[in-house]
Design an enzyme around this catalytic site. Structure first.
Site, PDB file in Angstrom:
ATOM      1  N   TYR A  95       0.841  -1.200   0.000  1.00 59.69           N
ATOM      2  CA  TYR A  95       0.000   0.000   0.000  1.00 59.69           C
ATOM      3  C   TYR A  95       0.870   1.241   0.000  1.00 59.69           C
ATOM      4  O   TYR A  95       2.027   1.223   0.407  1.00 59.69           O
ATOM      5  CB  TYR A  95      -0.963   0.011   1.206  1.00 59.69           C
ATOM      6  CG  TYR A  95      -0.307   0.276   2.543  1.00 59.69           C
ATOM      7  CD1 TYR A  95      -0.107   1.579   3.004  1.00 59.69           C
ATOM      8  CD2 TYR A  95       0.098  -0.779   3.367  1.00 59.69           C
ATOM      9  CE1 TYR A  95       0.490   1.822   4.246  1.00 59.69           C
ATOM     10  CE2 TYR A  95       0.685  -0.541   4.598  1.00 59.69           C
ATOM     11  CZ  TYR A  95       0.872   0.768   5.035  1.00 59.69           C
ATOM     12  OH  TYR A  95       1.464   1.004   6.251  1.00 59.69           O
ATOM     13  N   CYS A  96       0.284   2.352  -0.483  1.00 60.73           N
ATOM     14  CA  CYS A  96       0.941   3.655  -0.484  1.00 60.73           C
ATOM     15  C   CYS A  96      -0.157   4.725  -0.455  1.00 60.73           C
ATOM     16  O   CYS A  96      -1.325   4.402  -0.217  1.00 60.73           O
ATOM     17  CB  CYS A  96       1.862   3.819  -1.694  1.00 60.73           C
ATOM     18  SG  CYS A  96       1.027   3.695  -3.298  1.00 60.73           S
ATOM     19  N   THR A  97       0.185   5.955  -0.707  1.00 60.49           N
ATOM     20  CA  THR A  97      -0.787   7.044  -0.565  1.00 60.49           C
ATOM     21  C   THR A  97      -1.952   6.931  -1.539  1.00 60.49           C
ATOM     22  O   THR A  97      -3.116   6.957  -1.136  1.00 60.49           O
ATOM     23  CB  THR A  97      -0.103   8.407  -0.755  1.00 60.49           C
ATOM     24  OG1 THR A  97       0.984   8.514   0.154  1.00 60.49           O
ATOM     25  CG2 THR A  97      -1.083   9.549  -0.507  1.00 60.49           C
TER      26      THR A  97
END
Length: 328
Positions: free
Chosen positions: A178-180
C-alpha cells in the site's frame, strides 16, 4: 458546500512526445485556473491538482475523454481553499523514480500486483498468511501507517529495489502493498513479482481511497500528502496518533518543514517546540543565516536548492535515531 477540490490521480499509459504533452497540458491546466503538480513521462501521468469544483470537473471530463486516460480513478477531496499555490507540469523520465538501472525491466501497464478494492483489502489484511507492506518513505510512514505493517528504512522510493533482499523472508506469504494513492505500489508490486514473489497484491487507490470507502479502519496516525495540507485524516473508525515530536518526544501528528531552507527536512514537531525552536529541527538550523520566518504553520513555498551532501548525510542520521515508534 466547500468551494474547492483536490484531485489525486495517476495512470500508466504510453504517451508519445511526452515533453510536448507536458507543455500543452500545463497551458490547459492554467486555462482552467488549476494549481498543483503533475509529472509527465513516456509511461504515463502522476498528478495532484486543485481548484474550484467547476474547474476540477472540467479537468476530469477532459482527461477522461482521452482514450489513454479513460480509466483514471480520481481521488477527490473537498477543501476550503486550494491545496497549492502554483501550477507545475513537468516532464521526467519516470512518473515514479524506480531506482532501477533499467526501468524497462518492469512495466506496470502489463504486469503488477492484483488490485484489491478497499473493502477487499480490509477483509484480507489481518490473515495469518498475509504481510502488509508499506512501500512509502520514512517521513511518510513515520506520521501514519497501517497497524502491524512492515515499514522500510528508505528516504525515497528509488531506494526500494535495495530492500528486496530484506523482504525475501516473506516469499511464502501473501504480500499486500500500500501507499498514498496507489502509484508506488504499481512499481513495487511489479518488481516483487519480477523477483520471484508469487502472491502480490496492492491496495487500489491507496490509503486515500481506503479512508473514503472503508472508513480508514486500523490506519494509525495521519496520511502524508504532497501538497500544502501536508497530512490528512483518513481513519474515522478507530483513529490514533502514532508519531512523536522530533524534539521533545511528545505525541503529535503535526508535520512541518524545517525553517532552514538548506535543511528543509520533513519532521514531526509539537506546537510548543515549534515556537521554541522557531520551526527548526535543531539548534544548528536555528542559527543558520538563511532561516525563514516561522508563522506557526511550518509551510514554506519551495525554493530550489543545490544538492547538499551534508544535508543528505544528516537526514539519514536523523531518521535512524528519531521517532522510536517506527517499525521494521
Amino acid at each position: 458546500m466547500k468551494k474547492y477540490q483536490t484531485l489525486l490521480y495517476y495512470c500508466y499509459s504510453r504517451i508519445d512526445n511526452a515533453e510536448q504533452f507536458a507543455e500543452d497540458h500545463l497551458t490547459f491546466c492554467k486555462s482552467l485556473g488549476l494549481v498543483g503538480r503533475i509529472i509527465v513521462a513516456n509511461e504515463g501521468l502522476n498528478g495532484t491538482v486543485s481548484g474550484t469544483r467547476e474547474a476540477c470537473k472540467a479537468y476530469m471530463d477532459a482527461v477522461h475523454a482521452d482514450p489513454r486516460f479513460a480509466k483514471i480513478d480520481f481521488k477527490i477531496d473537498e477543501e476550503e481553499k486550494p491545496s497549492f499555490i502554483k501550477m507545475h507540469c513537468r516532464y521526467k523520465p519516470e512518473i515514479v523514480h524506480s531506482g532501477l538501472r533499467d526501468p524497462n525491466m518492469i512495466d506496470p501497464a502489463k504486469e503488477t500486483g492484483k488490485h484489491l478494492a478497499p473493502k477487499e483489502f480490509l477483509e484480507m489484511k489481518d490473515r495469518e498468511d498475509v504481510v502488509l507492506l508499506d512501500v512509502r518513505s520514512n517521513y511518510e510512514h513515520s506520521v501514519g501507517r497501517f497497524k502491524n505493517a512492515v515499514t522500510l528504512d528508505i528516504e525515497n522510493f528509488r531506494e526500494f529495489p535495495e530492500k528486496i533482499n530484506e523482504l525475501a523472508k516473506y516469499k511464502d506469504k501473501k504480500i499486500l502493498t500500500y501507499c498514498t494513492g496507489g502509484i508506488k505500489c504499481e512499481k513495487a508490486s511489479a518488481l516483487l513479482l519480477k523477483e520471484g514473489f508469487k502472491e502480490v497484491y496492492q491496495l487500489h487507490g491507496g490509503i486515500i481511497k481506503y479512508g473514503k470507502e472503508a472508513g480508514g479502519k486500523d490506519f494509525e496516525g495521519q496520511c502524508y500528502v504532497f501538497d500544502n495540507r501536508v497530512t490528512v485524516e483518513v481513519n474515522s473508525v478507530n483513529p490514533t496518533v502514532v508519531s512523536t515530536c522530533y524534539n521533545c518526544g511528545a505525541t503529535t501528528s503535526r508535520m512541518i518543514n524545517c525553517a532552514n531552507p538548506v535543511c528543509n527536512e520533513h519532521f514531526t514537531q509539537c506546537e510548543s517546540c515549534g515556537w521554541k525552536m522557531e520551526g527548526c529541527c535543531s539548534d544548528t538550523c536555528m542559527e543558520h543565516p538563511r532561516k525563514r520566518p516561522y508563522d506557526g504553520t511550518g509551510f514554506y513555498v519551495k525554493i530550489p536548492q543545490p544538492v547538499n551532501v551534508e544535508k543528505i548525510s544528516k537526514r539519514k542520521h536523523k531518521r535512524l535515531n528519531a521517532n522510536s515508534t517506527l517499525r521494521s
